[in-house]
Design a protein around this motif. Structure first.
Motif, PDB file in Angstrom:
ATOM      1  N   THR A   1       0.844  -1.194   0.000  1.00  0.00           N
ATOM      2  CA  THR A   1       0.000   0.000   0.000  1.00  0.00           C
ATOM      3  C   THR A   1       0.876   1.239   0.000  1.00  0.00           C
ATOM      4  O   THR A   1       2.031   1.206   0.448  1.00  0.00           O
ATOM      5  CB  THR A   1      -0.909   0.042   1.254  1.00  0.00           C
ATOM      6  N   LEU A   2       0.339   2.331  -0.501  1.00  0.00           N
ATOM      7  CA  LEU A   2       1.077   3.588  -0.533  1.00  0.00           C
ATOM      8  C   LEU A   2       0.935   4.305   0.806  1.00  0.00           C
ATOM      9  O   LEU A   2      -0.153   4.364   1.378  1.00  0.00           O
ATOM     10  CB  LEU A   2       0.550   4.480  -1.660  1.00  0.00           C
TER      11      LEU A   2
ATOM     12  N   ASP B   1       1.128   7.663   3.431  1.00  0.00           N
ATOM     13  CA  ASP B   1       0.659   9.057   3.344  1.00  0.00           C
ATOM     14  C   ASP B   1       1.724   9.941   2.693  1.00  0.00           C
ATOM     15  O   ASP B   1       1.404  10.840   1.910  1.00  0.00           O
ATOM     16  CB  ASP B   1       0.335   9.596   4.739  1.00  0.00           C
ATOM     17  N   GLU B   2       2.979   9.664   3.006  1.00  0.00           N
ATOM     18  CA  GLU B   2       4.080  10.452   2.431  1.00  0.00           C
ATOM     19  C   GLU B   2       4.132  10.282   0.915  1.00  0.00           C
ATOM     20  O   GLU B   2       4.328  11.258   0.178  1.00  0.00           O
ATOM     21  CB  GLU B   2       5.404  10.016   3.063  1.00  0.00           C
ATOM     22  N   GLN B   3       3.944   9.039   0.445  1.00  0.00           N
ATOM     23  CA  GLN B   3       3.948   8.790  -1.004  1.00  0.00           C
ATOM     24  C   GLN B   3       2.753   9.445  -1.680  1.00  0.00           C
ATOM     25  O   GLN B   3       2.871   9.999  -2.775  1.00  0.00           O
ATOM     26  CB  GLN B   3       3.941   7.269  -1.273  1.00  0.00           C
ATOM     27  N   LEU B   4       1.605   9.403  -1.024  1.00  0.00           N
ATOM     28  CA  LEU B   4       0.404  10.018  -1.589  1.00  0.00           C
ATOM     29  C   LEU B   4       0.562  11.532  -1.680  1.00  0.00           C
ATOM     30  O   LEU B   4       0.167  12.154  -2.668  1.00  0.00           O
ATOM     31  CB  LEU B   4      -0.823   9.655  -0.731  1.00  0.00           C
ATOM     32  N   LYS B   5       1.115  12.136  -0.641  1.00  0.00           N
ATOM     33  CA  LYS B   5       1.338  13.575  -0.641  1.00  0.00           C
ATOM     34  C   LYS B   5       2.331  13.981  -1.724  1.00  0.00           C
ATOM     35  O   LYS B   5       2.284  15.108  -2.232  1.00  0.00           O
ATOM     36  CB  LYS B   5       1.852  14.029   0.729  1.00  0.00           C
ATOM     37  N   ALA B   6       3.238  13.050  -2.060  1.00  0.00           N
ATOM     38  CA  ALA B   6       4.235  13.326  -3.104  1.00  0.00           C
ATOM     39  C   ALA B   6       3.631  13.197  -4.503  1.00  0.00           C
ATOM     40  O   ALA B   6       4.328  13.398  -5.510  1.00  0.00           O
ATOM     41  CB  ALA B   6       5.412  12.368  -2.952  1.00  0.00           C
ATOM     42  N   GLY B   7       2.318  12.855  -4.578  1.00  0.00           N
ATOM     43  CA  GLY B   7       1.649  12.791  -5.884  1.00  0.00           C
ATOM     44  C   GLY B   7       1.502  11.397  -6.451  1.00  0.00           C
ATOM     45  O   GLY B   7       1.015  11.230  -7.572  1.00  0.00           O
ATOM     46  N   LEU B   8       1.925  10.377  -5.692  1.00  0.00           N
ATOM     47  CA  LEU B   8       1.791   9.016  -6.187  1.00  0.00           C
ATOM     48  C   LEU B   8       0.363   8.499  -5.977  1.00  0.00           C
ATOM     49  O   LEU B   8      -0.316   8.869  -5.033  1.00  0.00           O
ATOM     50  CB  LEU B   8       2.761   8.078  -5.452  1.00  0.00           C
ATOM     51  N   ASN B   9      -0.071   7.650  -6.900  1.00  0.00           N
ATOM     52  CA  ASN B   9      -1.292   6.863  -6.714  1.00  0.00           C
ATOM     53  C   ASN B   9      -1.024   5.494  -7.319  1.00  0.00           C
ATOM     54  O   ASN B   9       0.067   5.245  -7.861  1.00  0.00           O
ATOM     55  CB  ASN B   9      -2.507   7.543  -7.347  1.00  0.00           C
ATOM     56  N   ASP B  10      -1.976   4.596  -7.211  1.00  0.00           N
ATOM     57  CA  ASP B  10      -1.746   3.225  -7.703  1.00  0.00           C
ATOM     58  C   ASP B  10      -1.357   3.205  -9.174  1.00  0.00           C
ATOM     59  O   ASP B  10      -0.443   2.477  -9.584  1.00  0.00           O
ATOM     60  CB  ASP B  10      -3.005   2.376  -7.492  1.00  0.00           C
ATOM     61  N   LYS B  11      -2.057   4.014  -9.988  1.00  0.00           N
ATOM     62  CA  LYS B  11      -1.791   4.022 -11.426  1.00  0.00           C
ATOM     63  C   LYS B  11      -0.369   4.487 -11.730  1.00  0.00           C
ATOM     64  O   LYS B  11       0.352   3.848 -12.513  1.00  0.00           O
ATOM     65  CB  LYS B  11      -2.803   4.926 -12.133  1.00  0.00           C
TER      66      LYS B  11
ATOM     67  N   ALA C   1       2.190   4.502  -9.704  1.00  0.00           N
ATOM     68  CA  ALA C   1       3.151   3.548  -9.150  1.00  0.00           C
ATOM     69  C   ALA C   1       3.348   2.374 -10.092  1.00  0.00           C
ATOM     70  O   ALA C   1       4.474   1.919 -10.336  1.00  0.00           O
ATOM     71  CB  ALA C   1       2.666   3.071  -7.786  1.00  0.00           C
ATOM     72  N   VAL C   2       2.236   1.858 -10.644  1.00  0.00           N
ATOM     73  CA  VAL C   2       2.317   0.733 -11.573  1.00  0.00           C
ATOM     74  C   VAL C   2       3.074   1.139 -12.832  1.00  0.00           C
ATOM     75  O   VAL C   2       3.875   0.363 -13.371  1.00  0.00           O
ATOM     76  CB  VAL C   2       0.898   0.221 -11.929  1.00  0.00           C
ATOM     77  N   GLU C   3       2.845   2.362 -13.319  1.00  0.00           N
ATOM     78  CA  GLU C   3       3.543   2.843 -14.523  1.00  0.00           C
ATOM     79  C   GLU C   3       5.049   2.892 -14.284  1.00  0.00           C
ATOM     80  O   GLU C   3       5.844   2.538 -15.178  1.00  0.00           O
ATOM     81  CB  GLU C   3       3.018   4.230 -14.907  1.00  0.00           C
TER      82      GLU C   3
ATOM     83  N   GLU D   1      13.887   4.617  -5.256  1.00  0.00           N
ATOM     84  CA  GLU D   1      13.837   5.968  -4.697  1.00  0.00           C
ATOM     85  C   GLU D   1      12.447   6.321  -4.181  1.00  0.00           C
ATOM     86  O   GLU D   1      12.294   7.022  -3.183  1.00  0.00           O
ATOM     87  CB  GLU D   1      14.265   6.991  -5.761  1.00  0.00           C
ATOM     88  N   LYS D   2      11.426   5.847  -4.872  1.00  0.00           N
ATOM     89  CA  LYS D   2      10.052   6.164  -4.491  1.00  0.00           C
ATOM     90  C   LYS D   2       9.458   5.128  -3.535  1.00  0.00           C
ATOM     91  O   LYS D   2       8.277   5.178  -3.214  1.00  0.00           O
ATOM     92  CB  LYS D   2       9.178   6.311  -5.737  1.00  0.00           C
ATOM     93  N   GLY D   3      10.287   4.189  -3.092  1.00  0.00           N
ATOM     94  CA  GLY D   3       9.830   3.213  -2.099  1.00  0.00           C
ATOM     95  C   GLY D   3       8.789   2.241  -2.617  1.00  0.00           C
ATOM     96  O   GLY D   3       7.886   1.829  -1.879  1.00  0.00           O
ATOM     97  N   LEU D   4       8.918   1.860  -3.898  1.00  0.00           N
ATOM     98  CA  LEU D   4       7.921   0.978  -4.512  1.00  0.00           C
ATOM     99  C   LEU D   4       8.394  -0.463  -4.646  1.00  0.00           C
ATOM    100  O   LEU D   4       7.743  -1.266  -5.319  1.00  0.00           O
ATOM    101  CB  LEU D   4       7.539   1.529  -5.899  1.00  0.00           C
ATOM    102  N   LYS D   5       9.486  -0.789  -4.017  1.00  0.00           N
ATOM    103  CA  LYS D   5       9.979  -2.158  -4.082  1.00  0.00           C
ATOM    104  C   LYS D   5       8.973  -3.097  -3.394  1.00  0.00           C
ATOM    105  O   LYS D   5       8.577  -2.882  -2.254  1.00  0.00           O
ATOM    106  CB  LYS D   5      11.349  -2.259  -3.398  1.00  0.00           C
ATOM    107  N   GLY D   6       8.528  -4.111  -4.107  1.00  0.00           N
ATOM    108  CA  GLY D   6       7.555  -5.062  -3.580  1.00  0.00           C
ATOM    109  C   GLY D   6       6.113  -4.652  -3.820  1.00  0.00           C
ATOM    110  O   GLY D   6       5.181  -5.411  -3.541  1.00  0.00           O
ATOM    111  N   PHE D   7       5.919  -3.435  -4.343  1.00  0.00           N
ATOM    112  CA  PHE D   7       4.568  -2.949  -4.639  1.00  0.00           C
ATOM    113  C   PHE D   7       4.111  -3.518  -5.984  1.00  0.00           C
ATOM    114  O   PHE D   7       4.864  -3.525  -6.951  1.00  0.00           O
ATOM    115  CB  PHE D   7       4.573  -1.415  -4.701  1.00  0.00           C
ATOM    116  N   SER D   8       2.863  -3.984  -6.071  1.00  0.00           N
ATOM    117  CA  SER D   8       2.352  -4.478  -7.357  1.00  0.00           C
ATOM    118  C   SER D   8       0.832  -4.448  -7.383  1.00  0.00           C
ATOM    119  O   SER D   8       0.171  -4.537  -6.340  1.00  0.00           O
ATOM    120  CB  SER D   8       2.834  -5.910  -7.637  1.00  0.00           C
TER     121      SER D   8
END
Length: 273
Positions: A126-127, A129-139, A141-143, A159-166
Protein backbone atom coordinates in the motif's frame (compact mmCIF):
# COMPACT_ATOMS: atom_id res chain seq x y z
CA UNK A 1 -85.06 -40.87 31.08
CA UNK A 2 -84.29 -37.36 32.30
CA UNK A 3 -80.85 -38.55 33.32
CA UNK A 4 -80.19 -39.86 29.83
CA UNK A 5 -81.34 -36.57 28.31
CA UNK A 6 -79.06 -34.61 30.65
CA UNK A 7 -76.13 -36.82 29.65
CA UNK A 8 -76.88 -36.35 25.95
CA UNK A 9 -77.23 -32.59 26.36
CA UNK A 10 -73.97 -32.44 28.33
CA UNK A 11 -72.14 -34.41 25.64
CA UNK A 12 -73.55 -32.15 22.92
CA UNK A 13 -72.58 -29.02 24.86
CA UNK A 14 -69.09 -30.34 25.49
CA UNK A 15 -68.77 -31.13 21.78
CA UNK A 16 -69.99 -27.64 20.89
CA UNK A 17 -67.54 -26.04 23.34
CA UNK A 18 -64.70 -28.13 21.91
CA UNK A 19 -65.69 -27.18 18.34
CA UNK A 20 -65.92 -23.46 19.18
CA UNK A 21 -62.59 -23.64 21.01
CA UNK A 22 -61.01 -25.28 17.96
CA UNK A 23 -62.44 -22.62 15.63
CA UNK A 24 -61.19 -19.81 17.85
CA UNK A 25 -57.70 -21.29 18.17
CA UNK A 26 -57.64 -22.11 14.47
CA UNK A 27 -58.75 -18.58 13.63
CA UNK A 28 -55.85 -17.22 15.65
CA UNK A 29 -53.20 -19.69 14.48
CA UNK A 30 -54.13 -19.74 10.79
CA UNK A 31 -53.01 -16.15 10.03
CA UNK A 32 -49.87 -16.68 12.14
CA UNK A 33 -48.97 -19.87 10.25
CA UNK A 34 -49.70 -18.12 6.95
CA UNK A 35 -47.43 -15.20 7.81
CA UNK A 36 -44.60 -17.54 8.83
CA UNK A 37 -44.84 -19.39 5.52
CA UNK A 38 -45.13 -16.16 3.52
CA UNK A 39 -41.99 -14.73 5.12
CA UNK A 40 -40.08 -17.98 4.53
CA UNK A 41 -41.10 -18.05 0.86
CA UNK A 42 -40.26 -14.39 0.39
CA UNK A 43 -36.85 -14.87 2.02
CA UNK A 44 -36.04 -17.69 -0.41
CA UNK A 45 -37.13 -15.52 -3.33
CA UNK A 46 -35.22 -12.45 -2.13
CA UNK A 47 -32.06 -14.57 -1.88
CA UNK A 48 -32.60 -15.60 -5.51
CA UNK A 49 -33.22 -12.05 -6.70
CA UNK A 50 -30.04 -10.91 -4.93
CA UNK A 51 -28.12 -13.67 -6.75
CA UNK A 52 -29.65 -12.55 -10.08
CA UNK A 53 -28.68 -8.95 -9.31
CA UNK A 54 -25.12 -10.03 -8.48
CA UNK A 55 -24.92 -11.87 -11.81
CA UNK A 56 -26.36 -8.93 -13.77
CA UNK A 57 -23.93 -6.41 -12.26
CA UNK A 58 -20.96 -8.70 -12.94
CA UNK A 59 -22.24 -9.36 -16.49
CA UNK A 60 -22.52 -5.64 -17.22
CA UNK A 61 -19.04 -4.92 -15.86
CA UNK A 62 -17.27 -7.78 -17.64
CA UNK A 63 -19.11 -8.45 -20.92
CA UNK A 64 -19.18 -6.24 -23.99
CA UNK A 65 -22.50 -6.63 -25.81
CA UNK A 66 -23.15 -5.64 -29.46
CA UNK A 67 -25.42 -2.63 -30.01
CA UNK A 68 -27.10 -2.09 -33.36
CA UNK A 69 -28.38 1.33 -34.40
CA UNK A 70 -32.05 1.36 -35.34
CA UNK A 71 -32.00 2.53 -38.96
CA UNK A 72 -34.58 5.05 -40.16
CA UNK A 73 -35.73 5.01 -43.77
CA UNK A 74 -36.03 7.89 -46.24
CA UNK A 75 -36.97 7.43 -49.90
CA UNK A 76 -36.38 3.71 -49.58
CA UNK A 77 -32.85 4.15 -48.19
CA UNK A 78 -31.65 3.31 -44.69
CA UNK A 79 -30.61 6.48 -42.89
CA UNK A 80 -28.25 6.37 -39.90
CA UNK A 81 -27.45 10.07 -39.56
CA UNK A 82 -27.87 13.33 -41.42
CA UNK A 83 -26.78 16.93 -41.06
CA UNK A 84 -29.68 19.10 -39.86
CA UNK A 85 -30.63 21.87 -42.25
CA UNK A 86 -29.22 20.19 -45.35
CA UNK A 87 -30.20 17.32 -47.59
CA UNK A 88 -26.93 15.48 -47.00
CA UNK A 89 -27.66 11.92 -45.87
CA UNK A 90 -25.05 9.52 -44.58
CA UNK A 91 -25.84 5.86 -45.12
CA UNK A 92 -23.55 3.55 -43.17
CA UNK A 93 -23.18 -0.21 -43.04
CA UNK A 94 -24.94 -1.85 -40.11
CA UNK A 95 -21.87 -2.63 -37.99
CA UNK A 96 -22.52 -2.96 -34.27
CA UNK A 97 -20.82 -0.93 -31.61
CA UNK A 98 -20.15 -2.53 -28.22
CA UNK A 99 -21.19 -1.44 -24.76
CA UNK A 100 -21.45 -2.74 -21.20
CA UNK A 101 -25.12 -3.70 -20.80
CA UNK A 102 -27.39 -5.80 -18.62
CA UNK A 103 -28.92 -8.81 -20.35
CA UNK A 104 -32.65 -9.60 -20.65
CA UNK A 105 -31.79 -13.26 -21.32
CA UNK A 106 -31.46 -15.92 -18.62
CA UNK A 107 -29.62 -18.07 -21.19
CA UNK A 108 -26.90 -15.40 -21.45
CA UNK A 109 -26.81 -14.88 -17.69
CA UNK A 110 -26.50 -18.59 -16.88
CA UNK A 111 -23.81 -19.06 -19.53
CA UNK A 112 -21.88 -16.14 -18.01
CA UNK A 113 -22.11 -17.66 -14.51
CA UNK A 114 -20.93 -21.06 -15.76
CA UNK A 115 -18.24 -19.91 -18.20
CA UNK A 116 -17.46 -16.24 -17.50
CA UNK A 117 -14.47 -14.73 -15.75
CA UNK A 118 -14.04 -11.68 -13.56
CA UNK A 119 -11.15 -9.25 -13.61
CA UNK A 120 -9.74 -9.00 -10.10
CA UNK A 121 -6.86 -6.77 -9.05
CA UNK A 122 -4.37 -8.63 -6.89
CA UNK A 123 -2.86 -5.95 -4.67
CA UNK A 124 0.46 -6.27 -2.87
CA UNK A 125 1.65 -3.34 -0.78
CA UNK A 126 0.00 0.00 0.00
CA UNK A 127 1.08 3.59 -0.53
CA UNK A 128 2.01 5.59 2.54
CA UNK A 129 0.66 9.06 3.34
CA UNK A 130 4.08 10.45 2.43
CA UNK A 131 3.95 8.79 -1.00
CA UNK A 132 0.40 10.02 -1.59
CA UNK A 133 1.34 13.57 -0.64
CA UNK A 134 4.23 13.33 -3.10
CA UNK A 135 1.65 12.79 -5.88
CA UNK A 136 1.79 9.02 -6.19
CA UNK A 137 -1.29 6.86 -6.71
CA UNK A 138 -1.75 3.23 -7.70
CA UNK A 139 -1.79 4.02 -11.43
CA UNK A 140 1.40 6.10 -11.36
CA UNK A 141 3.15 3.55 -9.15
CA UNK A 142 2.32 0.73 -11.57
CA UNK A 143 3.54 2.84 -14.52
CA UNK A 144 6.92 3.40 -12.79
CA UNK A 145 7.27 -0.32 -12.09
CA UNK A 146 6.27 -1.29 -15.66
CA UNK A 147 8.82 1.17 -17.02
CA UNK A 148 11.51 -0.40 -14.81
CA UNK A 149 10.61 -3.88 -16.10
CA UNK A 150 11.07 -2.73 -19.68
CA UNK A 151 14.30 -0.77 -19.16
CA UNK A 152 15.88 -2.84 -16.40
CA UNK A 153 16.56 0.37 -14.48
CA UNK A 154 15.01 0.07 -10.99
CA UNK A 155 16.51 3.23 -9.52
CA UNK A 156 13.25 5.25 -9.55
CA UNK A 157 11.34 2.31 -8.06
CA UNK A 158 13.74 2.18 -5.13
CA UNK A 159 13.84 5.97 -4.70
CA UNK A 160 10.05 6.16 -4.49
CA UNK A 161 9.83 3.21 -2.10
CA UNK A 162 7.92 0.98 -4.51
CA UNK A 163 9.98 -2.16 -4.08
CA UNK A 164 7.55 -5.06 -3.58
CA UNK A 165 4.57 -2.95 -4.64
CA UNK A 166 2.35 -4.48 -7.36
CA UNK A 167 -1.13 -4.36 -8.83
CA UNK A 168 -1.81 -7.32 -11.10
CA UNK A 169 -5.12 -8.00 -12.83
CA UNK A 170 -6.02 -11.69 -12.74
CA UNK A 171 -9.03 -13.59 -14.10
CA UNK A 172 -11.13 -15.74 -11.79
CA UNK A 173 -14.15 -17.90 -12.74
CA UNK A 174 -17.49 -16.26 -11.95
CA UNK A 175 -18.99 -19.52 -10.69
CA UNK A 176 -16.15 -20.26 -8.27
CA UNK A 177 -16.02 -16.74 -6.86
CA UNK A 178 -19.45 -15.12 -6.74
CA UNK A 179 -21.59 -18.26 -6.76
CA UNK A 180 -19.59 -20.92 -4.94
CA UNK A 181 -22.15 -20.99 -2.10
CA UNK A 182 -25.23 -21.23 -4.33
CA UNK A 183 -27.53 -23.84 -2.81
CA UNK A 184 -29.12 -25.00 -6.09
CA UNK A 185 -27.96 -25.68 -9.68
CA UNK A 186 -27.09 -22.50 -11.59
CA UNK A 187 -29.58 -23.48 -14.30
CA UNK A 188 -32.39 -23.21 -11.72
CA UNK A 189 -31.71 -19.54 -10.98
CA UNK A 190 -34.29 -18.61 -13.61
CA UNK A 191 -37.17 -20.37 -11.82
CA UNK A 192 -38.99 -19.60 -8.56
CA UNK A 193 -38.25 -22.15 -5.85
CA UNK A 194 -41.44 -21.68 -3.82
CA UNK A 195 -45.14 -21.76 -4.65
CA UNK A 196 -45.85 -22.29 -8.34
CA UNK A 197 -42.66 -22.95 -10.32
CA UNK A 198 -42.45 -20.25 -12.99
CA UNK A 199 -39.65 -18.35 -14.71
CA UNK A 200 -38.82 -14.93 -13.31
CA UNK A 201 -39.77 -12.08 -15.65
CA UNK A 202 -36.64 -10.16 -16.65
CA UNK A 203 -36.01 -7.27 -19.01
CA UNK A 204 -33.68 -4.31 -19.60
CA UNK A 205 -34.08 -0.67 -20.64
CA UNK A 206 -32.38 2.73 -20.79
CA UNK A 207 -33.84 5.60 -18.75
CA UNK A 208 -32.93 9.26 -18.53
CA UNK A 209 -32.04 10.80 -15.18
CA UNK A 210 -33.27 14.24 -14.14
CA UNK A 211 -29.99 15.70 -15.44
CA UNK A 212 -30.49 14.08 -18.84
CA UNK A 213 -27.95 11.27 -18.44
CA UNK A 214 -28.95 7.90 -19.99
CA UNK A 215 -28.67 5.02 -17.52
CA UNK A 216 -28.89 1.29 -18.25
CA UNK A 217 -31.35 -0.54 -15.98
CA UNK A 218 -32.80 -4.01 -15.57
CA UNK A 219 -35.76 -5.50 -13.76
CA UNK A 220 -36.52 -9.02 -12.54
CA UNK A 221 -39.64 -10.07 -10.64
CA UNK A 222 -42.06 -12.82 -9.62
CA UNK A 223 -45.76 -12.29 -8.86
CA UNK A 224 -47.13 -12.73 -5.34
CA UNK A 225 -49.80 -15.05 -6.78
CA UNK A 226 -47.09 -17.46 -7.98
CA UNK A 227 -44.93 -17.21 -4.86
CA UNK A 228 -47.86 -17.75 -2.46
CA UNK A 229 -49.63 -20.41 -4.50
CA UNK A 230 -50.91 -23.23 -2.27
CA UNK A 231 -51.42 -21.05 0.81
CA UNK A 232 -54.82 -19.83 2.03
CA UNK A 233 -56.27 -17.91 -0.91
CA UNK A 234 -58.27 -15.40 1.15
CA UNK A 235 -55.26 -14.53 3.30
CA UNK A 236 -53.25 -13.99 0.11
CA UNK A 237 -55.95 -11.65 -1.19
CA UNK A 238 -55.89 -9.81 2.14
CA UNK A 239 -52.11 -9.47 1.97
CA UNK A 240 -52.15 -8.18 -1.62
CA UNK A 241 -54.79 -5.59 -0.72
CA UNK A 242 -52.35 -4.07 1.79
CA UNK A 243 -49.44 -3.88 -0.66
CA UNK A 244 -48.64 -1.24 -3.28
CA UNK A 245 -46.95 -3.80 -5.54
CA UNK A 246 -48.02 -7.16 -6.97
CA UNK A 247 -44.62 -8.82 -6.98
CA UNK A 248 -41.19 -9.18 -5.42
CA UNK A 249 -38.88 -7.24 -7.70
CA UNK A 250 -35.27 -6.15 -8.06
CA UNK A 251 -34.50 -3.10 -10.20
CA UNK A 252 -37.00 -1.06 -12.25
CA UNK A 253 -37.47 -0.33 -15.95
CA UNK A 254 -38.89 3.18 -15.56
CA UNK A 255 -36.32 4.68 -13.18
CA UNK A 256 -32.70 4.32 -12.11
CA UNK A 257 -32.93 2.96 -8.55
CA UNK A 258 -29.43 1.44 -8.27
CA UNK A 259 -30.92 -2.07 -8.69
CA UNK A 260 -32.72 -1.87 -5.35
CA UNK A 261 -35.29 -4.47 -4.36
CA UNK A 262 -38.86 -3.69 -3.23
CA UNK A 263 -38.72 -6.05 -0.25
CA UNK A 264 -38.36 -5.36 3.46
CA UNK A 265 -34.75 -4.30 4.15
CA UNK A 266 -34.49 -6.79 7.02
CA UNK A 267 -34.57 -9.65 4.49
CA UNK A 268 -31.40 -8.44 2.82
CA UNK A 269 -29.70 -7.80 6.16
CA UNK A 270 -30.55 -11.35 7.17
CA UNK A 271 -28.85 -12.59 4.01
CA UNK A 272 -25.71 -10.56 4.69
CA UNK A 273 -25.23 -11.83 8.26
Amino acid sequence: MEKVIRIVVSVVLLGLVAFLTYKIVSGIEKPIDYEEQRIARFQTTVDQLIAIRTAQVAYKENVLSPVYTKDSVKNGKKVIDRIEGTDTIYVKSKVPTYDHLYTPSFDNLIKFINEGQLKVVKAIGTLTDEQLKAGLNDKKAVEIIEKAKKTGNWKEVEEKGLKGFSRDTILVPVKDSLFKHLEYPVEEIRYTRVGRKVEFKMDTATVMTGSGVPVKVFQCYALYDDLLDGLDRQLTVNYKDKMKDTCLRVGKLDEANNNAGNWDATMEKKKQE
